[in-house]
Design an enzyme around this catalytic site. Structure first.
Site, short mmCIF file in Angstrom:
data_model
loop_
_atom_site.label_atom_id
_atom_site.label_comp_id
_atom_site.label_asym_id
_atom_site.label_seq_id
_atom_site.Cartn_x
_atom_site.Cartn_y
_atom_site.Cartn_z
N ASP A 1 0.84 -1.20 0.00
CA ASP A 1 0.00 0.00 0.00
C ASP A 1 0.87 1.26 0.00
O ASP A 1 2.07 1.20 0.30
CB ASP A 1 -0.90 -0.05 1.25
CG ASP A 1 -2.18 0.74 1.09
OD1 ASP A 1 -2.30 1.50 0.12
OD2 ASP A 1 -3.06 0.61 1.97
N ASP B 1 -10.61 2.37 -3.49
CA ASP B 1 -11.16 2.15 -2.15
C ASP B 1 -12.68 2.22 -2.15
O ASP B 1 -13.31 1.98 -1.12
CB ASP B 1 -10.60 3.19 -1.17
CG ASP B 1 -9.27 2.75 -0.59
OD1 ASP B 1 -8.86 1.61 -0.85
OD2 ASP B 1 -8.64 3.56 0.12
#
Ligand code: DGJ
Length: 742
Positions: free
Chosen positions: A480, A550
């Site tokens: 990430d 997301d």
């Protein structure tokens, strides 16, 4: 694939269906001649460019009878003489001047494709797959050489380009602008559109199409990452072109940092398309003997519309950009705990999720953020990659063993490029965070970024991730990256190299990724940057899949995945079924809709499965079963976009398997239209006379054509009459699968 006509001084680059050609009008005037459908012969049309002399532009000495390079379609341009448009390359010399004049020095054509040292790029597995041209120029006043590198794939209609600049003088030279590719198209400014992808966090990949204007249109990033806001991709699309017909030129940069790509149209309608590292704050010093390698640009042409262009990118990236054992393999279907638990979990909770997940056939349990240091929210601990024993009393090994005992693989989240000010790492090495002397550093999600322009910090990142991978049975890593850059610079760089920082960071990151992915070839790496903040070819070279957004709401995902598919293959898209009401939109969609939308990419689940009812688990099991049957076609087939959610109430995709025997139609609508019109969906590119039999037993509340298992159509019926849908429910989906009879 590449030929040089010595008499006319023309290079001709051929793929299976396309031709790209350019030639010398003089030693320094390399002029673009043609890019389009394959043609047998190219030439300079006599006097083609002589009319291109205009009052108001200067004429290069020696060019008086040929044309004016301010308006000629240049294949390679520099600033400081008669071409005043945005140049391919701009250099600044020790005397402060920026004028360059490069003359042809030599060239070579050879089979295969060289690697780009330190940078991600497409590749060949056999030298017969591609030819490469290296074309060298030299400025004999400044003693600098430039090599333009072109690779042409035989079977895939793609041409890659990059550039090397070498300082052969005894003084420093600075690169202030370097485009990996720049192509001029004469008199098209009125006929074409600029197609690009833009967006923001949780709404990435919005597709925009605007007419070319006289002036410049650009996509770009100055955020240090390729960004949610623009993607390093654009296309020049004929105004009359649609998904399945018309001329489309695609430009994509294999790069994950600051980039720029755009089209400058001059007052005579010549369009200069360019793509490369963003020149803003870029200033690269070349000392005597040093060489700079630009990132790679990938150019495509299709006369079969926008879907045609996408299919070329998909095939190239799926087969010759992604690497490693996972490239062609079915990837594990995963369950991730992030949206289910956030930071609030224990070993017991994760095992409870894995237990349910294993029962319905999920293969990989991914433990997301919050497993290390004192991280109970996003304020601390990045950099302290040691398990939090309060949450995981048996450590990572204890948890991995339990997950493995359920027959599942274990995967782990990292954010290795970051450092929290509240971390042991920061307390020991505050200077490792990117910062500028005497200035306060801006925080993003309460965190700072490690200075990856420094080798010792890159080596720390490698060892901190490798230590964990060496000591625990981890078979998947989610990599990430949750903030963009603010204070650009490194305290270690001298003043005259500070403009190199953003690119040096990328080189550091690529060095880390190359080292870790080669060291751990059995680990599947998935990229992520708050969703799609770094969804680009650079990352795909190291990690064959990337979390697209997301936003996991099925309705929004339709548009996001549609936009993403312009350039990137479905096999590269991480797509998860999450809980309802959706945490971003509050929207309620059925498990079938969530599953149908997610299964075009790499399917996963992201919710607290331990709380799911038996009924929901059974619905999820059916999603997995259907996905296993058809994922090969979703991922490896040719994709056609039939209806755009940016222009209509529907997002509709069609996939045709590589052997052309299986056809999938994935239909979805946004809003219900009560007692609305019958919506006809026609399929494309089928054999009109073949018989297509439905093989999926789909029950859809949207479809009103009688299509059930065993029902059959001739190809021409599916292409002319199509299937008829009525939009009776918000966000309904249907997957129809047809098998072509022999
Ligand atoms: C952003 C990612 O996109 C999410 O999936 C999740 O991993 C969080 N970061 C964790 O902080």
């Amino acid at each position: 694939m590449i030929t040089y006509n010595e008499k006319d001084r023309i290079f001709k680059l051929d793929t299976k269906n396309t031709t790209y050609a350019f030639g010398f009008l003089s030693d320094f005037a390399l002029v673009h001649i043609y890019y389009g459908d394959f043609i047998k012969n190219v030439r300079f049309i006599p006097d083609e460019f002589s009319y291109m002399e205009r009052l108001g532009s200067s004429t290069e000495h020696g060019m008086e009878n040929i044309g004016c390079i301010d308006v000629l379609p240049m294949e390679f341009s520099t600033f400081g003489h008669a071409d005043t448009r945005l140049p391919t390359l701009n250099l600044k010399y020790a005397d402060g001047t920026c004028a360059s004049r490069f003359n042809y020095r030599n060239h070579k054509i050879f089979a295969g494709k060289p690697i780009l040292r330190g940078l991600p790029a497409t590749y060949v597995e056999d030298d017969n797959e591609a030819d490469t041209l290296e074309l060298e120029f030299y400025d004999n006043v400044k003693n600098v050489s430039v090599t333009l590198v072109y690779t042409v794939y035989r079977e895939i209609d793609a041409i890659t380009r990059s550039m090397r600049v070498k300082n052969e003088s005894s003084e420093d030279v600075f690169i202030t602008r370097i485009m990996s590719a720049s192509v001029d198209f004469t008199t098209v400014g009125n006929e074409y559109d600029f197609l690009h992808l833009n967006g923001a966090w949780v709404r990435e990949f919005k597709l925009s199409r605007d007419p070319l204007i006289c002036g410049s249109q650009e996509v770009y990033s100055r955020r240090g990452t390729s960004s949610h806001h623009h993607n390093p991709f654009f296309a020049m699309v004929h105004r009359k072109a649609d998904e399945n017909s018309g001329n489309v030129y695609g430009f994509n940069l294999i790069y994950s940092g600051n980039f720029t790509g755009g089209i400058e149209v001059d007052t005579y309608e010549t369009a200069r398309c360019y793509i490369g590292i963003n020149s803003f704050n870029f200033n690269w010093k070349l000392e005597t003997g040093e060489e700079f390698q630009s990132p790679e640009a990938v150019l495509t042409f299709s006369s079969s519309g926008i879907s045609g262009m996408s299919q070329i990118y998909h095939k190239l990236y799926r087969t010759r950009l992604c690497r490693g054992d996972f490239r062609d393999a079915n990837r594990p279907i995963l369950i991730n705990n992030w949206e289910g638990t956030r930071f609030d979990f224990t070993e017991e909770k994760i095992v409870a999720i894995a237990e349910k997940a294993s029962k319905i056939g999920l293969e990989l349990m991914v433990l997301d953020d919050g497993w290390f240091g004192k991280r109970n929210d996003d304020h601390s601990s990045l950099g302290d990659w040691k398990p939090n024993l309060e949450k995981l009393p048996n450590g990572l090994n204890g948890l991995a063993d339990k997950v493995n005992a359920l027959g599942m693989k274990f995967g782990l989240w990292f954010e290795p490029e970051m450092i929290s000010p509240d971390s042991d790492l920061y307390r020991v090495h505050p200077d490792w965070a990117i910062h500028l002397n005497n200035r306060t550093s801006s925080l993003g999600r309460y965190q700072l970024i490690l200075d990856l322009s420094r080798k010792e910090i890159c080596d720390f990142v490698i060892s901190s991730v490798a230590d964990i991978l060496n000591n625990t049975n981890i078979e998947y890593v989610k990599w990430d990256m949750n903030r963009t850059f603010s204070e650009f610079g490194s305290v270690e760089l001298p003043a005259d190299r500070m403009g190199e920082f953003a690119h040096r960071y990328m080189l550091g990151l690529y060095y880390i990724l190359e080292t870790l992915t080669s060291k751990f070839p059995n680990v599947l790496f998935e990229g992520c940057a708050s969703g799609g903040g770094r969804f680009d070819g650079g990352i795909l070279y190291y990690m064959p899949q990337i979390w697209v957004s997301d936003c996991s709401d099925a309705g929004e995902r339709l548009s996001i995945q549609y936009g993403c598919s312009l350039c990137y293959p479905t096999s590269s898209m991480g797509c998860h079924v999450s809980a309802i009401p959706n945490h971003q939109t509050g929207r309620l969609t059925s498990m079938k809709t969530r599953g149908d939308v997610a299964m075009m990419g790499q399917l996963g689940f992201e919710l607290d499965m331990s709380l799911m009812t038996d009924e929901d688990l059974e619905a999820a099991r059916k999603v997995i079963e259907k996905y296993r049957k058809y994922r090969d076609i979703f991922h490896n087939g040719n994709m056609y976009r039939i209806s755009s959610p940016f222009e209509s109430n529907e997002a509709i995709f069609q996939f045709i398997s590589e052997d052309e025997k299986t056809v999938i139609l994935l239909y979805s609508n946004k809003h219900a239209v009560p007692y609305g019109p019958h919506k006809r969906t026609t399929l494309v590119n089928l054999d009109p006379n073949a018989n297509y039999i439905e093989i999926e037993d789909e029950i859809s509340d949207a479809l009103i054509t009688p299509v059930t298992k065993g029902h059959n159509y001739f190809g021409y019926e599916l292409m002319k009459r199509g299937l008829i849908f009525m939009e009776k429910r918000d966000y309904s989906t249907a997957i129809h699968v047809f098998r072509k009879e022999d």
